[in-house]
Design a protein around this motif. Structure first.
Motif, PDB file in Angstrom:
ATOM      1  N   PRO A  87       0.820  -1.215   0.000  1.00 38.31           N
ATOM      2  CA  PRO A  87       0.000   0.000   0.000  1.00 38.31           C
ATOM      3  C   PRO A  87       0.858   1.272   0.000  1.00 38.31           C
ATOM      4  O   PRO A  87       2.021   1.237   0.373  1.00 38.31           O
ATOM      5  N   ASP A  88       0.246   2.381  -0.396  1.00 37.38           N
ATOM      6  CA  ASP A  88       0.958   3.664  -0.361  1.00 37.38           C
ATOM      7  C   ASP A  88       1.486   3.923   1.049  1.00 37.38           C
ATOM      8  O   ASP A  88       2.589   4.433   1.245  1.00 37.38           O
ATOM      9  N   MET A  89       0.643   3.634   2.048  1.00 44.20           N
ATOM     10  CA  MET A  89       0.999   3.795   3.461  1.00 44.20           C
ATOM     11  C   MET A  89       0.065   2.908   4.275  1.00 44.20           C
ATOM     12  O   MET A  89      -0.872   2.341   3.718  1.00 44.20           O
ATOM     13  N   PHE A  90       0.315   2.758   5.587  1.00 44.94           N
ATOM     14  CA  PHE A  90      -0.542   1.889   6.396  1.00 44.94           C
ATOM     15  C   PHE A  90      -2.002   2.353   6.342  1.00 44.94           C
ATOM     16  O   PHE A  90      -2.906   1.565   6.226  1.00 44.94           O
ATOM     17  N   PHE A  91      -2.211   3.629   6.520  1.00 40.71           N
ATOM     18  CA  PHE A  91      -3.531   4.178   6.346  1.00 40.71           C
ATOM     19  C   PHE A  91      -3.396   5.636   5.935  1.00 40.71           C
ATOM     20  O   PHE A  91      -2.356   6.229   6.209  1.00 40.71           O
ATOM     21  N   PRO A  92      -4.380   6.186   5.207  1.00 38.04           N
ATOM     22  CA  PRO A  92      -5.614   5.536   4.779  1.00 38.04           C
ATOM     23  C   PRO A  92      -5.355   4.489   3.708  1.00 38.04           C
ATOM     24  O   PRO A  92      -4.225   4.312   3.245  1.00 38.04           O
ATOM     25  N   SER A  93      -6.419   3.821   3.317  1.00 41.58           N
ATOM     26  CA  SER A  93      -6.268   2.733   2.351  1.00 41.58           C
ATOM     27  C   SER A  93      -5.819   3.270   0.993  1.00 41.58           C
ATOM     28  O   SER A  93      -6.116   4.417   0.622  1.00 41.58           O
ATOM     29  N   THR A  94      -5.139   2.412   0.256  1.00 35.62           N
ATOM     30  CA  THR A  94      -4.751   2.759  -1.116  1.00 35.62           C
ATOM     31  C   THR A  94      -5.996   2.977  -1.962  1.00 35.62           C
ATOM     32  O   THR A  94      -6.006   3.796  -2.891  1.00 35.62           O
ATOM     33  N   ALA A  95      -7.075   2.264  -1.630  1.00 35.73           N
ATOM     34  CA  ALA A  95      -8.340   2.438  -2.372  1.00 35.73           C
ATOM     35  C   ALA A  95      -8.826   3.883  -2.285  1.00 35.73           C
ATOM     36  O   ALA A  95      -9.352   4.426  -3.264  1.00 35.73           O
ATOM     37  N   CYS A  96      -8.658   4.518  -1.125  1.00 35.27           N
ATOM     38  CA  CYS A  96      -9.075   5.922  -0.996  1.00 35.27           C
ATOM     39  C   CYS A  96      -8.223   6.839  -1.870  1.00 35.27           C
ATOM     40  O   CYS A  96      -8.728   7.804  -2.444  1.00 35.27           O
ATOM     41  N   PHE A  97      -6.929   6.523  -1.974  1.00 34.77           N
ATOM     42  CA  PHE A  97      -6.076   7.328  -2.860  1.00 34.77           C
ATOM     43  C   PHE A  97      -6.473   7.139  -4.326  1.00 34.77           C
ATOM     44  O   PHE A  97      -6.468   8.077  -5.117  1.00 34.77           O
ATOM     45  N   VAL A  98      -6.812   5.901  -4.700  1.00 32.77           N
ATOM     46  CA  VAL A  98      -7.262   5.644  -6.080  1.00 32.77           C
ATOM     47  C   VAL A  98      -8.575   6.382  -6.327  1.00 32.77           C
ATOM     48  O   VAL A  98      -8.760   7.029  -7.362  1.00 32.77           O
ATOM     49  N   GLN A  99      -9.467   6.307  -5.354  1.00 30.44           N
ATOM     50  CA  GLN A  99     -10.761   7.002  -5.481  1.00 30.44           C
ATOM     51  C   GLN A  99     -10.555   8.476  -5.816  1.00 30.44           C
ATOM     52  O   GLN A  99     -11.180   9.032  -6.720  1.00 30.44           O
ATOM     53  N   ASP A 100      -9.649   9.101  -5.058  1.00 35.60           N
ATOM     54  CA  ASP A 100      -9.410  10.530  -5.232  1.00 35.60           C
ATOM     55  C   ASP A 100      -8.838  10.818  -6.624  1.00 35.60           C
ATOM     56  O   ASP A 100      -9.236  11.774  -7.278  1.00 35.60           O
ATOM     57  N   GLN A 101      -7.919   9.960  -7.069  1.00 35.96           N
ATOM     58  CA  GLN A 101      -7.285  10.205  -8.379  1.00 35.96           C
ATOM     59  C   GLN A 101      -8.259  10.055  -9.535  1.00 35.96           C
ATOM     60  O   GLN A 101      -8.142  10.754 -10.533  1.00 35.96           O
ATOM     61  N   ILE A 102      -9.189   9.119  -9.426  1.00 32.79           N
ATOM     62  CA  ILE A 102     -10.068   8.878 -10.583  1.00 32.79           C
ATOM     63  C   ILE A 102     -11.419   9.587 -10.435  1.00 32.79           C
ATOM     64  O   ILE A 102     -12.218   9.587 -11.357  1.00 32.79           O
ATOM     65  N   GLY A 103     -11.696  10.156  -9.265  1.00 30.10           N
ATOM     66  CA  GLY A 103     -12.962  10.870  -9.083  1.00 30.10           C
ATOM     67  C   GLY A 103     -14.160   9.954  -8.873  1.00 30.10           C
ATOM     68  O   GLY A 103     -15.267  10.267  -9.304  1.00 30.10           O
ATOM     69  N   ALA A 104     -13.930   8.844  -8.172  1.00 32.57           N
ATOM     70  CA  ALA A 104     -15.037   7.914  -7.878  1.00 32.57           C
ATOM     71  C   ALA A 104     -15.748   8.386  -6.615  1.00 32.57           C
ATOM     72  O   ALA A 104     -15.783   7.700  -5.579  1.00 32.57           O
ATOM     73  N   VAL A 105     -16.353   9.564  -6.709  1.00 35.21           N
ATOM     74  CA  VAL A 105     -16.838  10.280  -5.521  1.00 35.21           C
ATOM     75  C   VAL A 105     -17.987   9.587  -4.796  1.00 35.21           C
ATOM     76  O   VAL A 105     -18.256   9.878  -3.632  1.00 35.21           O
ATOM     77  N   ASN A 106     -18.677   8.672  -5.485  1.00 40.82           N
ATOM     78  CA  ASN A 106     -19.820   8.005  -4.855  1.00 40.82           C
ATOM     79  C   ASN A 106     -19.494   6.616  -4.316  1.00 40.82           C
ATOM     80  O   ASN A 106     -20.397   5.886  -3.885  1.00 40.82           O
ATOM     81  N   ALA A 107     -18.217   6.242  -4.352  1.00 44.32           N
ATOM     82  CA  ALA A 107     -17.838   4.883  -3.939  1.00 44.32           C
ATOM     83  C   ALA A 107     -17.466   4.832  -2.464  1.00 44.32           C
ATOM     84  O   ALA A 107     -16.958   5.808  -1.913  1.00 44.32           O
TER      85      ALA A 107
END
Ligand code: UT7
Length: 330
Positions: A87-107
Motif C-alpha cells: 500500500p501507499d501507506m498503512f492508512f488511509p487505504s490505497t483504495a481511498c487514494f485511487v478514489q481521489d485520483q479517478i474521481g469515484a466520488v460516490n464509492a
C-alpha cells in the motif's frame, strides 16, 4: 450454487510502468544470470516504478483504462476495492487514494489483504455484494509496487517480482452465467514461508529491525512452489465441480503469474497445456496485480471471447488460494 443476481465483468484495464528491467540488468546487481532466472522461472523482464510513483498511481491508471473499456463513468462506482500488499501507506487505504485520483466520488473504498491472491478475493467480494443487491457497480483493482519492498541484495527474491496494476469493472447482468462463486481457502500456519516479518505491530519499525532487513520480503521458495501447485490445482477442480463445469468446456485458464514451472505443472495435472495463459515472461510476479493484468491481456488479445468459459486461480502468502469460473461477456 449461485445465489442472487448474475454478475459480470464489463470492462478490464491494466497499467505497467515504462521502465523495463531485464535479467541481464539484475545480473549486474546480484550474483545471477539470465540463464538461471529464465530456466527457473520463465521470466525475461519486469517493469519497475519510477521513484515518485506509488501503488495508487498504478492502480488509478489501470482503473481509468478499465472504466474506459467498460464505458462506465467514475461517478457510477459504488464500491472500490484495491487488493495490495504494497500500500501507499498503512492508512488511509490505497483504495481511498485511487478514489481521489479517478474521481469515484460516490464509492465506498477499502483495501483487501490476501497477498498474491488478492485480486480473485476482491472479485469474489464484489461479486457477492452485487449478487445480493447491496451494490450496483464495483471497481476491483490489483496494484503493487513490489520494488519498494525487495532486498535488492537478495538474489533469491529480488529477481522474482515486478510492479504493475490491473482492474475490472463489475455489474449485474441479465444474460449468461457471469462470474460464478469462487472456491477460496487459507492456511495461516504457513505464514512464515512467505512474508515481510518487520514493520508491523508484531515487530515495529526500529533501526535494529531495519538493520536485520526484516522490512523486506522473505520466502522459502521451494516450499512455496509445492504448495502453489497443489492448492491452485485443487482449487480449480473444486471450482469446476461446484459450478458444474467440465474441464473440456473451459477455453482459457488464467493462473497467478509467479513461475512458468508452477503454471506448467498445474496445466499438466489438469491436462490443459494448450489453454493456459501466461505473461510471466514480460512482467515477472506482480503479486495481486498479476491475475488482473493477465485477465486484461487475455481479453484484449482476443484469447477470451464473448461466451467463453474461463477459470482464474491464485495462490499467495498467508497462505491464501482460490479459483473461480466465469463466462466472459455474459
Ligand atoms: O507469488 C507467491 C508465490 N510465489 C511463488 O510461487 C514462488 C515459488 N518458488 C519459486 O518460484 C522457486 O522456488 C524459485 C524460483 C524462487 C527458486 O527456484 P528453485 O528451483 O526452487 O531454486 P532454489 O531456491 O532451490 O535454489 C537453488 C540454488 C541455490 O543454490 P544451492 O543452495 O543449490 O547452491 C540458490 O542459492 O539456486 C541458488 N539461487 C540462485 N542462483 C542464481 C537462488 N536464487 C538464485 C539466483 N541466481 N537469482
Amino acid at each position: 450454487m449461485s445465489v442472487g443476481r448474475t454478475v459480470s465483468i464489463v470492462g478490464t484495464g491494466s497499467y505497467v510502468p515504462e521502465r523495463v528491467v531485464t535479467n541481464d540488468d539484475l545480473a549486474a546487481l546480484v550474483d545471477t544470470s539470465d540463464e538461471w532466472i529464465y530456466s527457473r522461472t520463465g521470466m525475461k523482464e519486469r517493469r519497475i516504478c519510477a521513484e515518485d510513483q506509488a501503488t495508487s498511481d498504478l492502480g488509478a491508471a489501470a482503473a481509468r483504462a478499465a472504466l474506459a473499456n467498460a464505458g462506465v463513468a467514475a461517478a457510477e462506482i459504488d464500491l472500490l476495492i484495491v487488493a495490495t500488499l504494497s500500500p501507499d501507506m498503512f492508512f488511509p487505504s490505497t483504495a481511498c487514494f485511487v478514489q481521489d485520483q479517478i474521481g469515484a466520488v460516490n464509492a465506498f473504498c477499502y483495501d483487501l489483504g490476501a497477498a498474491c491472491s488478492g485480486f480473485l478475493y476482491a472479485i469474489e467480494n464484489a461479486r457477492a455484494q452485487i449478487a445480493c443487491g447491496a451494490v450496483e457497480t464495483a471497481l476491483v483493482v490489483g496494484a503493487e509496487k513490489m520494488s519498494a519492498f525487495l532486498d535488492w541484495d537478495d538474489r533469491s527474491t529480488c529477481i522474482l517480482f515486478g510492479d504493475g496494476a490491473g482492474a475490472a469493472v463489475m455489474r449485474a447482468s441479465d444474460s449468461g452465467r457471469g462470474v460464478m462463486p469462487a472456491v477460496m481457502g487459507s492456511d495461516g500456519s504457513l505464514a512464515d514461508l512467505l512474508w515481510t516479518p518487520g514493520g508491523g505491530s508484531r515487530n515495529p519499525i526500529s533501526h535494529e529491525m531495519v538493520d536485520r532487513k526484516e522490512h523486506f520480503i522473505r520466502m522459502q521458495g521451494r516450499d512455496v512452489f509445492k504448495h502453489a501447485v497443489t492448492r491452485m490445482g485443487d482449487a480449480v477442480m473444486a471450482a469446476l465441480e461446484q459450478n458444474d463445469v467440465a474441464v473440456d468446456e473451459v477455453s482459457c485458464f488464467i493462473p497467478h503469474q509467479a513461475n512458468i514451472r508452477i503454471i506448467d505443472a498445474i496445466a499438466k495435472r489438469l491436462g490443459v497445456e494448450d489453454r493456459m495463459f501466461s505473461n510471466v515472461e514480460k512482467y515477472a510476479n506482480t503479486s495481486s496485480a498479476a491475475l488482473a493484468i493477465a485477465l486484461d491481456e487475455a481479453a484484449r488479445e482476443g484469447v477470451l471471447k464473448a461466451g467463453d468459459l474461463a477459470v482464474l486461480t491464485v495462490f499467495g502468502s498467508g497462505f491464501t488460494w482460490g479459483a473461480n469460473v466465469l463466462e466472459w461477456g455474459g
